[in-house]
Design an enzyme around this catalytic site. Structure first.
Site, PDB file in Angstrom:
ATOM      1  CG  HIS A   1      65.649  21.173  32.030  1.00 20.26           C
ATOM      2  ND1 HIS A   1      64.831  21.425  30.959  1.00 20.26           N
ATOM      3  CD2 HIS A   1      66.865  21.660  31.686  1.00 20.26           C
ATOM      4  CE1 HIS A   1      65.534  22.060  30.015  1.00 20.26           C
ATOM      5  NE2 HIS A   1      66.757  22.213  30.439  1.00 20.26           N
TER       6      HIS A   1
ATOM      7  N   GLY B   1      72.260  23.187  30.560  1.00 20.70           N
ATOM      8  CA  GLY B   1      72.961  22.593  29.430  1.00 20.70           C
ATOM      9  C   GLY B   1      73.680  23.672  28.623  1.00 20.70           C
ATOM     10  CB  SER B   2      72.678  27.081  27.588  1.00 16.94           C
ATOM     11  OG  SER B   2      71.507  26.702  26.901  1.00 16.94           O
TER      12      SER B   2
ATOM     13  CB  CYS C   1      65.618  28.509  21.828  1.00 14.26           C
ATOM     14  SG  CYS C   1      66.433  26.992  21.369  1.00 14.26           S
TER      15      CYS C   1
ATOM     16  CB  THR D   1      76.658  29.660  47.049  1.00 14.47           C
ATOM     17  OG1 THR D   1      77.460  30.672  47.667  1.00 14.47           O
ATOM     18  CG2 THR D   1      76.154  28.686  48.102  1.00 14.47           C
TER      19      THR D   1
HETATM   20  C1  PLP Z   1      67.952  21.520  25.933  1.00 14.15           C
HETATM   21  C2  PLP Z   1      69.267  21.373  25.237  1.00 14.15           C
HETATM   22  C3  PLP Z   1      70.351  22.210  25.530  1.00 14.15           C
HETATM   23  C4  PLP Z   1      70.223  23.392  26.452  1.00 14.15           C
HETATM   24  O1  PLP Z   1      69.982  23.001  27.758  1.00 14.15           O
HETATM   25  P1  PLP Z   1      69.357  24.097  28.771  1.00 14.15           P
HETATM   26  O2  PLP Z   1      69.394  23.392  30.075  1.00 14.15           O
HETATM   27  O3  PLP Z   1      67.978  24.362  28.284  1.00 14.15           O
HETATM   28  O4  PLP Z   1      70.222  25.280  28.717  1.00 14.15           O
HETATM   29  C5  PLP Z   1      71.544  21.991  24.904  1.00 14.15           C
HETATM   30  N1  PLP Z   1      71.690  20.984  24.042  1.00 14.15           N
HETATM   31  C6  PLP Z   1      70.687  20.145  23.735  1.00 14.15           C
HETATM   32  C7  PLP Z   1      70.922  19.045  22.786  1.00 14.15           C
HETATM   33  C8  PLP Z   1      69.439  20.309  24.322  1.00 14.15           C
HETATM   34  O5  PLP Z   1      68.447  19.501  24.009  1.00 14.15           O
END
Ligand code: PLP
Length: 386
Positions: free
Chosen positions: A206, A74-75, A330, A242
């Site tokens: 995840h 997500g990051s 975090c 990849t």
């Molecule tokens: C968990 C989260 C992220 C980051 O996702 P990662 O896969 O941990 O990098 C970004 N935004 C929100 C709202 C999240 O809950």
């Protein structure tokens, strides 16, 4: 110290992988080594599996496959959306301003800060006491040189669901692109990129019972995007490397399952969420709910307790077998108050005394009863030390 039970209430941090998802991934991995870019038969089969996964993700989001970029998290998707779009538009001389909300995930806020260091200007739109962004405030922040607005669909700490379609409509009227971080919303809120009116949207597997290590960014056709990772031509030259085919297969299945089960899961979670909120507020004096009472994720509980330090509460909860969080994972371990809770108007002390419980599919009524029995004495004990 061992506890009678183990209760996982940290689904906002990550979710257990669905057994069907795991099985699909194992089958894909066991199918043998193959790079989807290879010309041979195994390579073509890997590419076909990757294409099917992309198509499935696109279908759930109401997008087309070429609008889906697989990333690692997500990051990364948030970073690609902000840096990728803003840098591409800046290069074209289209401006240098972006707008974010005060309660975005750090992946968005820190990407915006990085762009600021590159010479962009950033407007941070505040939220009200309930954690809601006012679409009119976003509209008022738009300038002639605004390139992008990023407002999350649902907040990871307090669960607040934002009026994204309304915000996106303001952006579109001004010719400004809109990104939304929908990581927490998957499986809880309907997500259709056209209904939302967004140009870019972030998800992470995840967070919806898929594997860690893979996310996706939807980018509307025709949106300029500068890659963050240069190299091969994968992902239509928008992200080199990849492709993790098994992870993509897992994410696609997890997303389909999350969507199929969305209403049932939401109903299940909402019931437990509300039992936790009312039960704990009743049993614990000087406690309050953080975030809007109803415009919030069905699985999110975020409570504040006066005269408590959230991190010490987590340790005692852990000893009681309860896995919870005091805010964003975090920032755990550091004593910094959550930027989200501060944005609601809480002072530093009150912001430090928060507890996030995020329920999930497998959370039971017994789990809730256990938490209702265990948390109040822990709060009382901590207060007696203070
Ligand atoms: C968990 C989260 C992220 C980051 O996702 P990662 O896969 O941990 O990098 C970004 N935004 C929100 C709202 C999240 O809950």
């Amino acid at each position: 110290m061992t506890s009678e039970r183990s209760v996982y209430l940290d689904h906002a941090a990550t979710t257990p992988i669905d057994p069907a998802v795991l099985a699909a991934m194992v089958a894909q991995l066991e199918a043998g080594a193959a790079n989807p870019s290879s010309i041979h038969r195994a390579g073509r089969q890997a590419l076909a599996a990757l294409d099917r996964a992309r198509e499935a993700v696109a279908t759930v989001l109401g997008a087309t496959p070429r609008e889906i970029i697989f990333t690692a998290s997500g990051s990364e998707s948030d970073n690609l959306a902000l840096k990728g779009i803003v840098r591409a538009l800046r290069r074209a001389g289209r401006g240098a301003h972006l707008v974010v909300s005060a309660i975005e995930h750090h992946a968005v806020l820190h990407a915006a800060a990085a762009l600021e260091r590159e010479g962009c200007s950033v407007t941070t739109v505040p939220v009200d006491h309930d954690g809601l962004v006012d679409p009119a405030a976003v509209a008022a922040a738009l300038r002639d040189d605004t390139l992008l607005v990023s407002v999350m669909l649902a907040n990871n700490e307090i669960g607040t669901i934002q009026p994204i379609a309304e915000i996106a409509a303001h952006c579109r009227a001004r010719g400004v692109l809109m990104h939304s971080d929908a990581v927490q919303a998957v499986g809880a809120v309907p997500i259709n990129v056209d209904a939302l009116g967004v140009d870019a949207l972030t998800i992470a597997a995840h967070k919806f019972h898929g594997p860690p290590g893979i996310g996706a960014l939807y980018v509307r056709r025709g949106t300029p995007l500068e890659p963050l990772v240069d190299g091969g031509g994968q992902e239509r030259r928008r992200r080199a490397g990849t492709e993790p085919v098994a992870a993509a297969v897992g994410m696609a299945l997890a997303l389909q399952l999350a969507e199929q089960r969305r209403e049932a899961t939401a109903a299940h979670c909402r019931l437990l969420r509300d039992q936790l909120i009312t039960g704990l507020l009743e049993r614990i004096p000087d406690s309050w709910l953080n975030g809007h009472a109803t415009r919030r994720l069905p699985n999110n509980v975020n409570l504040g307790f006066a005269a408590i330090e959230g991190e010490s509460m987590l340790l005692l909860l852990d000893q009681a077998g309860i896995a919870a969080s005091s805010g964003a994972a975090c920032s755990a371990g550091s004593l910094e108050a959550s930027h989200v809770l501060l944005a609601l108007g809480l002072d530093e002390r009150r912001a430090l005394g928060s507890l996030r419980l995020s329920v999930g599919r497998s959370t039971s009524a017994d789990d809730v009863q256990y938490v209702l029995a265990r948390v109040p004495p822990i709060v009382a004990r901590l207060r007696s030390f203070g």
